[in-house]
Design a protein around this motif. Structure first.
Motif, short mmCIF file in Angstrom:
data_model
loop_
_atom_site.label_atom_id
_atom_site.label_comp_id
_atom_site.label_asym_id
_atom_site.label_seq_id
_atom_site.Cartn_x
_atom_site.Cartn_y
_atom_site.Cartn_z
N LEU A 82 8.85 6.12 6.26
CA LEU A 82 8.79 4.65 6.18
C LEU A 82 7.62 4.07 6.97
CD1 LEU A 82 12.61 3.86 6.51
CD2 LEU A 82 11.20 3.44 4.51
N LEU A 83 6.54 4.83 7.10
CA LEU A 83 5.48 4.40 8.02
C LEU A 83 4.90 3.02 7.65
CD1 LEU A 83 4.55 5.44 10.59
CD2 LEU A 83 2.89 6.89 9.46
N VAL A 84 4.66 2.77 6.36
CA VAL A 84 4.10 1.46 5.97
C VAL A 84 5.12 0.36 6.28
CG1 VAL A 84 3.20 0.06 4.08
CG2 VAL A 84 2.68 2.51 4.16
N ILE B 135 0.84 -1.22 0.00
CA ILE B 135 0.00 0.00 0.00
C ILE B 135 0.87 1.26 0.00
CG2 ILE B 135 -2.02 -1.08 1.07
CD1 ILE B 135 -1.01 0.04 3.77
N ARG B 136 2.16 1.12 -0.34
CA ARG B 136 3.03 2.29 -0.35
C ARG B 136 2.76 3.17 -1.57
NH1 ARG B 136 8.69 -0.36 -0.34
NH2 ARG B 136 7.62 -1.52 -1.99
N TRP B 137 3.44 4.28 -1.63
CA TRP B 137 3.26 5.23 -2.74
C TRP B 137 3.95 4.71 -4.01
CZ3 TRP B 137 6.72 10.26 -2.51
CH2 TRP B 137 8.03 9.92 -2.22
N HIS B 138 3.91 5.54 -5.06
CA HIS B 138 4.48 5.12 -6.34
C HIS B 138 5.88 5.68 -6.56
CE1 HIS B 138 0.82 3.17 -7.67
NE2 HIS B 138 0.16 4.19 -7.14
N ARG B 139 6.62 5.91 -5.48
CA ARG B 139 8.02 6.31 -5.60
C ARG B 139 8.87 5.53 -4.60
NH1 ARG B 139 9.93 10.48 -8.57
NH2 ARG B 139 11.76 9.15 -8.39
N CYS B 140 8.68 4.20 -4.62
CA CYS B 140 9.44 3.35 -3.69
C CYS B 140 10.91 3.28 -4.09
CB CYS B 140 8.84 1.95 -3.67
SG CYS B 140 7.12 1.95 -3.18
N ASP B 141 11.24 3.83 -5.28
CA ASP B 141 12.65 3.85 -5.71
C ASP B 141 13.46 4.88 -4.92
OD1 ASP B 141 10.87 5.68 -7.08
OD2 ASP B 141 12.52 6.21 -8.41
N ILE B 142 12.77 5.83 -4.29
CA ILE B 142 13.48 6.83 -3.48
C ILE B 142 13.72 6.25 -2.09
CG2 ILE B 142 13.36 9.14 -2.47
CD1 ILE B 142 11.34 9.89 -4.67
N LYS B 143 14.95 6.28 -1.62
CA LYS B 143 15.22 5.73 -0.29
C LYS B 143 14.90 6.80 0.75
CE LYS B 143 18.41 2.50 1.95
NZ LYS B 143 17.41 1.50 2.29
N SER B 144 13.59 6.97 0.94
CA SER B 144 13.09 8.05 1.78
C SER B 144 13.00 7.62 3.23
CB SER B 144 11.68 8.42 1.26
OG SER B 144 10.94 9.05 2.28
N MET C 35 5.11 -0.25 10.00
CA MET C 35 3.93 -0.99 10.50
C MET C 35 4.01 -2.47 10.12
SD MET C 35 2.57 1.34 12.15
CE MET C 35 1.13 0.50 12.80
N TYR C 36 4.43 -2.74 8.89
CA TYR C 36 4.54 -4.13 8.45
C TYR C 36 5.69 -4.85 9.19
CZ TYR C 36 1.11 -3.83 4.62
OH TYR C 36 -0.05 -3.72 3.88
N SER C 37 6.79 -4.15 9.40
CA SER C 37 7.91 -4.79 10.11
C SER C 37 7.50 -5.13 11.55
CB SER C 37 9.13 -3.87 10.14
OG SER C 37 9.59 -3.70 8.83
N GLN C 38 6.69 -4.29 12.13
CA GLN C 38 6.19 -4.58 13.48
C GLN C 38 5.29 -5.81 13.47
OE1 GLN C 38 7.20 -3.50 16.22
NE2 GLN C 38 5.64 -4.29 17.63
N GLN C 39 4.48 -5.92 12.40
CA GLN C 39 3.63 -7.11 12.26
C GLN C 39 4.50 -8.37 12.17
OE1 GLN C 39 0.92 -7.56 8.84
NE2 GLN C 39 -0.26 -5.93 9.77
N ALA C 40 5.57 -8.29 11.40
CA ALA C 40 6.49 -9.43 11.26
C ALA C 40 7.05 -9.79 12.63
CB ALA C 40 7.62 -9.09 10.29
N LYS C 41 7.44 -8.78 13.39
CA LYS C 41 8.00 -9.02 14.72
C LYS C 41 6.96 -9.70 15.61
CE LYS C 41 9.80 -6.45 18.64
NZ LYS C 41 9.98 -5.08 19.17
N GLU C 42 5.72 -9.18 15.59
CA GLU C 42 4.67 -9.74 16.45
C GLU C 42 4.33 -11.18 16.05
OE1 GLU C 42 1.62 -6.79 16.15
OE2 GLU C 42 2.71 -5.40 17.46
#
Ligand code: PDD
Length: 277
Positions: A148-150, A136-145, A153-160
């Motif tokens: 990083l909220l998405v 569900i991220r934006w359309h500029r995932c090529d930018i190492k911005s 959130m997903y990394s936290q899900q992986a941890k849980e």
């Protein structure tokens, strides 16, 4: 020791303004660069990607390549560990008012380094688990911005859920991981999403492709579907901090009956040889 805006200081002495746009808006870009045997690995590639990210968001690069090299070498001089992970962040800088649009500001540059704890080949051979989620991220995932909220959130899900990574899909096609690039082996061929606005062009991704070529594995930089992921012969993720990691379970289902497969070993070994070259 850390580097902040031209100075090498103790981390607990490093402070930035609450008006820093990195803090207020996540208005910044970053790099994570591995160091092996005291040598910065593929620095030029990381600096090139940094420049691309900076250009994309209209932040001026405060240093040239030689200056970056000198700063990073000096910082590494403060550490004993031979294997390090450098975190380098540039935010747009400090403004006097919180306003979304910006004027020309002096970028804030922060760099720290921490031990890079890579897993042994034996530990990796155990295989790791992942879950999947819509991208569900934006359309500029090529930018190492640094926004990083998405990913957070997903990394936290992986941890849980006690799994290693969240694998993302957009329109039923696998894009990348929340913090990594994704590869599958199917019928002896390697598939990975092409570089585009929907993935970060990983420096390790390039090295995985270089290693696969050396192992005579045919490569297809084309996107692949979720069902292809689930029926893959091998599944790997890659990043500067994880290197090349085999995934043997996705959403609770085994990939290749939970076996690592033959290709990973060759690619992993070649990658290790690049590190030591
Ligand atoms: N992340 N894709 C995403 C979304 C990432 O966050 C990363 C790495 C990669 C792999 O890029 P590279 O091979 O250049 O490390 C792909 C870093 C490690 C991080 O955010 O900490």
């Amino acid at each position: 020791m850390v580097f902040l805006n031209g100075e090498f200081i103790e981390k607990n002495q490093a402070h930035i303004s609450v008006m820093d746009r990195g803090f207020l808006f996540g208005d910044g870009v970053y790099e994570v660069i591995p160091v092996y045997n005291n040598k910065i690995f593929r620095l030029n590639k990381h600096l090139l990607r940094l420049q691309t990210s900076l250009d994309s968001v209209k932040i001026k690069n405060p240093y040239n390549s030689k200056e970056w090299g000198d700063i990073l070498s000096k910082l590494l001089g403060f550490y004993n560990n031979q294997e390090q992970s450098i975190y380098l962040q540039i935010s747009r800088g400090v403004s006097d008012k919180r306003k979304h649009s910006f004027n020309d500001l002096t970028p804030t540059v922060y760099i720290e380094s921490s031990p890079l704890l890579t897993k042994t080949k034996q530990a990796l051979q155990a295989g790791f688990a992942a879950i999947t989620q819509p991208d569900i991220r934006w359309h500029r995932c090529d930018i190492k911005s640094t926004s990083l909220l998405v990913n957070v959130m997903y990394s936290q899900q992986a941890k849980e859920k006690n799994v290693e990574e969240v694998i993302l899909h957009r329109d039923n096609q696998v894009t990348e991981g929340a913090t990594s690039n994704v590869f599958i082996i199917k019928n002896g061929m390697l598939f990975t999403h092409p570089t585009s606005i929907h993935i970060l062009s990983g420096i390790t991704r390039d090295l995985v492709l270089e290693s696969a070529k050396a192992c005579h594995i045919p490569i297809k930089e084309t996107s692949f579907s979720m069902s292809k992921l689930n029926t893959a012969d091998e599944l790997w993720i890659s990043s500067s901090t994880r290197e090349i990691m085999p995934i043997t379970q996705v959403d609770g289902k085994l990939i290749n009956c939970g076996n690592i497969g033959n290709v990973w070993g060759c690619v992993y070994d070649y990658y290790q040889s690049l590190k030591n070259a």
